[in-house]
Design an enzyme around this catalytic site. Structure first.
Site, short mmCIF file in Angstrom:
data_model
loop_
_atom_site.label_atom_id
_atom_site.label_comp_id
_atom_site.label_asym_id
_atom_site.label_seq_id
_atom_site.Cartn_x
_atom_site.Cartn_y
_atom_site.Cartn_z
N CYS A 134 0.99 -1.03 0.12
CA CYS A 134 0.08 0.06 -0.03
C CYS A 134 0.73 1.24 -0.01
O CYS A 134 1.41 1.63 1.16
CB CYS A 134 -0.78 -0.21 1.22
SG CYS A 134 -1.96 1.31 1.36
N CYS A 137 -0.41 3.90 2.38
CA CYS A 137 -0.22 3.83 3.62
C CYS A 137 1.22 4.18 4.13
O CYS A 137 1.51 4.85 4.98
CB CYS A 137 -0.59 2.49 4.25
SG CYS A 137 -2.04 1.91 3.35
N ASP A 138 2.23 3.89 3.00
CA ASP A 138 3.57 3.53 3.57
C ASP A 138 4.49 4.66 2.84
O ASP A 138 5.66 4.76 3.24
CB ASP A 138 4.06 2.05 3.35
CG ASP A 138 3.06 1.25 4.36
OD1 ASP A 138 2.70 1.70 5.50
OD2 ASP A 138 2.93 0.16 4.02
#
Ligand code: NAP
Length: 308
Positions: A134, A137-138
């Site tokens: 992701c 997200c990261d």
């Protein structure tokens, strides 16, 4: 005639399930939508969606999911958080087994979606420590660093482009000499100075102690092996259906995606499938939404015909 808890149960609150729920709630069916985690499905980890009609500037996946949920609930959809363990499906009654109870329903829509495929290169050990599925997200963890992105489809190419907003460099590694991704995404990737594509290349492993320090790669034509110095590794090599609870309760194709016809009808009367979990030629928000609408209307017709 047995007493039923619900007219319709929907499994999964991605775009397909939420749309089915919206239609069923508007049709004033006694409907329950069951979701095991956060509503929204895969789109909540999609950075930016620019091919869903009605949002000319694009919209973040998270915001789109939130809007769908708010709209469905405002129209009367009831949602419950629970994980479906198994199903007992007969033409007369459908039982949905949860951890602590069993609920009965006259009809069922399976919209449980799909999840990212793993490569077996250390995902379990390095998940959250350098390996990710992701970018939304990261990516911020890799500011000005070098990362590897694996895959050649729309997801890999779109997310690799997104990564370049944060990182210094992205190695995009793909097992063939041609990308599968749609042409407009290819053009953007080719024009992006921060992306270096390694063709005919696979990842064979990662190493590092606390986090990732390198990704081992192999050229599939020459057999040459080397290690790319990188701080992160994003894997986008396709998806698998979320069907652990199915246990052969309905027909699936060779890859485990549920077979359903144009009415979203599976091989079991009154059981419908919608969205990414279905054996569909295209997995997009717009197609999931269409599937969900058709499945809900098909369920409504089924109830009218079978339970008059
Ligand atoms: P996908 O289209 O199935 O692509 C998977 C990619 O991973 C392919 O390039 C494949 O290589 C590669 N791959 C598969 N197994 C591999 C392995 N074991 N080792 C190395 N590489 C491997 O999956 P996706 O990109 O996640 O997309 C899924 C669906 O969502 C698609 O229908 C896509 O169009 C849609 N989607 C659309 C958008 C958009 O429109 N903006 C964004 C994201 C996703 P090969 O090409 O050699 O098979």
């Amino acid at each position: 005639m047995p007493a039923f808890d619900h007219d319709l149960v929907i499994i999964g609150a991605g775009p397909a399930g939420l749309t089915a729920g919206l239609y069923a709630a508007r049709a004033r069916m006694n409907v329950l939508l069951i979701e095991k985690a956060v509503p929204g499905g895969q789109i909540i980890v999609t950075d930016w969606i620019e091919n869903y009609p009605g949002f000319p500037e694009g919209i973040s996946g998270f915001d789109l999911a939130e809007k769908m949920k708010i709209q469905a609930e405002a129209l009367g959809l009831n949602m419950d958080t629970a994980e479906v363990q198994s199903l007992n499906l007969s033409p007369d009654v459908k039982e949905v087994m949860l951890q602590d109870k069993t609920i009965t329903t006259k009809s069922l829509i399976i919209a449980s979606g799909a999840s990212p495929k793993k490569l077996g290169i250390g995902e379990d050990r390095y998940m959250g420590k350098g390996i990710s599925f992701c970018a939304t997200c990261d990516a911020p963890f890799f500011k000005e660093k070098t990362v590897v992105a694996i895959g050649g489809g729309d997801t890999a190419v779109q997310e690799a482009i997104y990564l370049t907003k944060f990182v210094k460099k992205v190695y995009l590694i793909h097992r063939r000499d041609e990308l599968r991704a749609t042409k407009i995404l290819q053009e953007r990737a080719f024009a992006n100075d921060k992306i270096e594509i390694l063709w005919d290349t696979i990842a064979t492993g990662v190493d590092g102690f606390f986090g990732i320090e390198g990704v081992h790669v192999k050229h599939v034509k020459t057999g040459e092996e080397k290690t790319l110095k990188a701080d992160g590794c994003f894997i986008w090599v396709g998806i698998l259906p979320n069907t652990a609870f199915l246990k052969d309760a309905v027909d699936t194709d060779a890859y485990g995606f549920i077979r359903a016809d144009a009415q979203m009808q599976t091989n079991i009367p009154g059981v419908f499938a919608a969205g990414d979990v279905r054996n569909t030629p295209l997995r997009q928000v717009s197609t999931a939404v269409g599937d969900g609408a058709i499945a809900a209307v098909s369920a409504e017709h089924y109830l009218e015909n079978e339970f008059k």
